[in-house]
Scaffold this active site. Structure first.
Site, PDB file in Angstrom:
ATOM      1  N   TYR A 156       9.021  -6.765   6.663  1.00  0.00           N
ATOM      2  CA  TYR A 156       7.599  -6.240   7.373  1.00  0.00           C
ATOM      3  C   TYR A 156       8.158  -5.313   8.664  1.00  0.00           C
ATOM      4  CZ  TYR A 156       3.301  -6.031   9.741  1.00  0.00           C
ATOM      5  OH  TYR A 156       2.189  -5.613  10.409  1.00  0.00           O
ATOM      6  N   SER A 182       2.788  -1.300  14.502  1.00  0.00           N
ATOM      7  CA  SER A 182       2.938  -2.728  14.897  1.00  0.00           C
ATOM      8  C   SER A 182       3.749  -2.633  16.158  1.00  0.00           C
ATOM      9  CB  SER A 182       3.027  -3.711  13.736  1.00  0.00           C
ATOM     10  OG  SER A 182       3.506  -4.798  14.138  1.00  0.00           O
TER      11      SER A 182
HETATM   12  P1  NAP Z   1      -6.103  -7.394   6.399  1.00  0.00           P
HETATM   13  O1  NAP Z   1      -7.471  -8.085   6.976  1.00  0.00           O
HETATM   14  O2  NAP Z   1      -5.390  -8.243   5.308  1.00  0.00           O
HETATM   15  O3  NAP Z   1      -6.543  -5.994   5.943  1.00  0.00           O
HETATM   16  C1  NAP Z   1      -5.369  -5.041   5.146  1.00  0.00           C
HETATM   17  C2  NAP Z   1      -6.232  -4.164   4.272  1.00  0.00           C
HETATM   18  O4  NAP Z   1      -5.398  -3.387   3.489  1.00  0.00           O
HETATM   19  C3  NAP Z   1      -7.295  -4.635   3.452  1.00  0.00           C
HETATM   20  O5  NAP Z   1      -8.546  -3.815   3.443  1.00  0.00           O
HETATM   21  C4  NAP Z   1      -6.536  -4.447   1.989  1.00  0.00           C
HETATM   22  O6  NAP Z   1      -7.683  -4.162   1.145  1.00  0.00           O
HETATM   23  C5  NAP Z   1      -5.630  -3.222   2.201  1.00  0.00           C
HETATM   24  N1  NAP Z   1      -4.789  -2.877   1.305  1.00  0.00           N
HETATM   25  C6  NAP Z   1      -3.627  -3.738   1.063  1.00  0.00           C
HETATM   26  N2  NAP Z   1      -2.803  -3.281   0.245  1.00  0.00           N
HETATM   27  C7  NAP Z   1      -3.619  -2.180  -0.266  1.00  0.00           C
HETATM   28  C8  NAP Z   1      -3.087  -0.996  -1.226  1.00  0.00           C
HETATM   29  N3  NAP Z   1      -2.022  -1.347  -1.999  1.00  0.00           N
HETATM   30  N4  NAP Z   1      -3.993  -0.161  -1.559  1.00  0.00           N
HETATM   31  C9  NAP Z   1      -4.964   0.016  -0.484  1.00  0.00           C
HETATM   32  N5  NAP Z   1      -5.500  -0.967   0.334  1.00  0.00           N
HETATM   33  C10 NAP Z   1      -4.544  -1.844   0.529  1.00  0.00           C
HETATM   34  O7  NAP Z   1      -5.020  -7.188   7.732  1.00  0.00           O
HETATM   35  P2  NAP Z   1      -5.208  -6.099   8.823  1.00  0.00           P
HETATM   36  O8  NAP Z   1      -4.607  -7.165  10.213  1.00  0.00           O
HETATM   37  O9  NAP Z   1      -6.599  -5.837   9.219  1.00  0.00           O
HETATM   38  O10 NAP Z   1      -4.130  -4.934   8.799  1.00  0.00           O
HETATM   39  C11 NAP Z   1      -4.457  -3.671   8.740  1.00  0.00           C
HETATM   40  C12 NAP Z   1      -3.169  -3.024   9.411  1.00  0.00           C
HETATM   41  O11 NAP Z   1      -2.797  -3.480  10.416  1.00  0.00           O
HETATM   42  C13 NAP Z   1      -2.002  -3.121   8.467  1.00  0.00           C
HETATM   43  O12 NAP Z   1      -1.099  -2.151   8.203  1.00  0.00           O
HETATM   44  C14 NAP Z   1      -0.987  -4.103   9.163  1.00  0.00           C
HETATM   45  O13 NAP Z   1       0.317  -4.123   8.919  1.00  0.00           O
HETATM   46  C15 NAP Z   1      -1.469  -3.629  10.618  1.00  0.00           C
HETATM   47  N6  NAP Z   1      -1.292  -4.712  11.744  1.00  0.00           N
HETATM   48  C16 NAP Z   1      -1.660  -5.897  11.803  1.00  0.00           C
HETATM   49  C17 NAP Z   1      -1.659  -6.901  12.558  1.00  0.00           C
HETATM   50  C18 NAP Z   1      -2.116  -8.148  12.727  1.00  0.00           C
HETATM   51  O14 NAP Z   1      -1.732  -8.968  13.322  1.00  0.00           O
HETATM   52  N7  NAP Z   1      -2.906  -8.418  11.995  1.00  0.00           N
HETATM   53  C19 NAP Z   1      -0.547  -6.343  13.814  1.00  0.00           C
HETATM   54  C20 NAP Z   1      -0.307  -5.192  13.815  1.00  0.00           C
HETATM   55  C21 NAP Z   1      -0.595  -4.503  12.685  1.00  0.00           C
HETATM   56  P3  NAP Z   1      -7.655  -4.390  -0.486  1.00  0.00           P
HETATM   57  O15 NAP Z   1      -6.745  -5.962  -0.565  1.00  0.00           O
HETATM   58  O16 NAP Z   1      -9.095  -4.744  -0.751  1.00  0.00           O
HETATM   59  O17 NAP Z   1      -6.831  -3.508  -1.158  1.00  0.00           O
END
Ligand code: NAP
Length: 250
Positions: A150, A137
Site C-alpha cells: 500500500y 495518503s
Molecule cells: P472505501 O470506502 O473502501 O472506498 C473505496 C472506493 O474505491 C469504493 O467506492 C470502491 O468501489 C472503489 N474501488 C475499489 N477498486 C476499484 C476499481 N478497481 N475500480 C473502480 N472503483 C474501485 O475506502 P475509502 O477510504 O473511501 O478510500 C478511498 C481512497 O482514499 C482510496 O484511494 C484510499 O487509498 C484513500 N485513503 C483512504 C484512507 C483511509 O484511512 N480510509 C486514508 C488515506 C487515503 P467498488 O468496490 O464499488 O468498485
C-alpha cells in the site's frame, strides 16, 4: 442547482471518501458523474444526489474506455477529475506478502490512476479550466510495518501527481494531492477481507476522520480562485501523529 457545464467525475464513488466527495461537489453546484464496480451501491448514491452513475473498473482498460466514451458523449467536457478509487489489501510483512494483494493494489492505485488520467485528459482539456485531484495518503510519504504494498502504491501516487503538475504547467489544469491519515470508511473492511472485528480494532479508542472530513477539504481545494493551486493537503485525526503513532483511550 447543478450546473450542466461544470462536470465533476469521481472514481470509487460507491462508498467512503468518494461518495462523500460526490455529495460535497453537488453541494458546490457541480454536475457529478460517479464511477465504481458495485452497481447497486453506485446507482443508489447517484440517484440520491441527482448525479449520473456509470460502471467503472479502473483495473480494466476496456471499462475505463467505455466510461470515458460515455462521459464524452453525454457531457463533452469535464472540469474536475477526482481519482479516488483505491484500496489496501492485507497487512502482512513483505516476507509473507500475497502476490495477488500486491497486484490488486498496484493495478488499482497506480495503473488505474495513470490510465484513468490519460483517458480523461482530452475531456479536461476541453473545459475552460480543469482540476485533477488525486487521493494519496500519509502512506505516500511515511511507511509502517505490513504496509509495503500500500505505501509503495501511494508513494507512486505522489510521484505521479508531482510529475503531472510539471507536465501540465502552462495549461489551465490544476493538480492536487489529498493525503489523509486514518479515515473510517470501508477501507479496513476491504483490507482485512470482510473481517469486521479486525477492521473495527483499527479505530478502537480514537476518533478517526470521516469521509465527509476529507470531502470538505476536496471541495475547498477545487473552489479556490482559478489562479490558486493547492499542491498537497495533509489531514489526520488529532489523535494520529504518524502512520505508526496513534493515541488511544484505554
Ligand atoms: P472505501 O470506502 O473502501 O472506498 C473505496 C472506493 O474505491 C469504493 O467506492 C470502491 O468501489 C472503489 N474501488 C475499489 N477498486 C476499484 C476499481 N478497481 N475500480 C473502480 N472503483 C474501485 O475506502 P475509502 O477510504 O473511501 O478510500 C478511498 C481512497 O482514499 C482510496 O484511494 C484510499 O487509498 C484513500 N485513503 C483512504 C484512507 C483511509 O484511512 N480510509 C486514508 C488515506 C487515503 P467498488 O468496490 O464499488 O468498485
Amino acid at each position: 442547482m447543478a450546473d450542466p457545464d461544470r462536470v465533476a467525475v469521481v472514481t470509487g464513488a460507491s462508498s467512503g471518501i468518494g461518495e462523500a466527495t460526490a455529495r460535497g461537489l453537488v453541494g458546490a453546484g457541480f454536475s457529478v458523474v460517479l464511477g465504481a464496480r458495485r452497481q447497486d451501491r453506485l446507482m443508489a448514491v447517484a440517484q440520491e444526489l441527482g448525479g449520473r452513475g456509470l460502471p467503472l473498473d479502473v483495473r480494466d482498460r476496456a471499462s475505463i474506455q467505455a466510461f470515458v466514451d460515455a462521459v464524452a458523449a453525454e457531457y463533452g467536457q469535464v472540469e474536475i477529475l477526482v481519482n479516488n478509487a483505491g484500496l489496501a489489501a492485507g497487512l502482512a510483512p513483505l516476507a509473507d506478502g500475497s502476490d495477488d494483494d500486491w497486484v490488486q493494489m498496484m493495478e488499482t492505485n497506480v495503473l488505474g490512476l495513470l490510465r484513468m488520467t490519460k483517458a480523461m485528459l482530452p475531456l479536461l482539456r476541453r473545459a475552460p479550466r480543469a482540476h485533477i485531484v488525486n487521493l494519496g495518503s500519509v502512506a505516500g510519504f511515511e511507511v509502517y510495518n505490513g504496509g509495503v504494498g500500500y505505501t509503495a502504491s501511494k508513494h507512486a501516487v505522489r510521484a505521479i501527481t508531482r510529475t503531472l503538475r510539471l507536465e501540465l504547467m502552462g495549461e489551465p489544469i490544476r493538480v492536487t494531492e489529498i493525503e489523509p491519515g486514518m479515515v473510517e470508511t470501508e477501507f479496513s473492511l476491504v483490507r482485512f477481507k470482510g473481517d469486521r472485528e479486525r477492521a473495527a480494532a483499527v479505530y478502537q479508542g480514537m476518533q478517526p476522520l470521516t469521509g465527509t472530513d476529507v470531502a470538505d477539504c476536496i471541495v475547498w481545494v477545487v473552489t479556490r480562485p482559478p489562479n490558486v493551486n493547492v499542491d498537497e493537503l495533509v489531514l489526520r485525526p488529532i489523535a494520529q501523529a504518524s502512520t505508526r503513532d496513534v493515541a488511544r483511550r484505554s
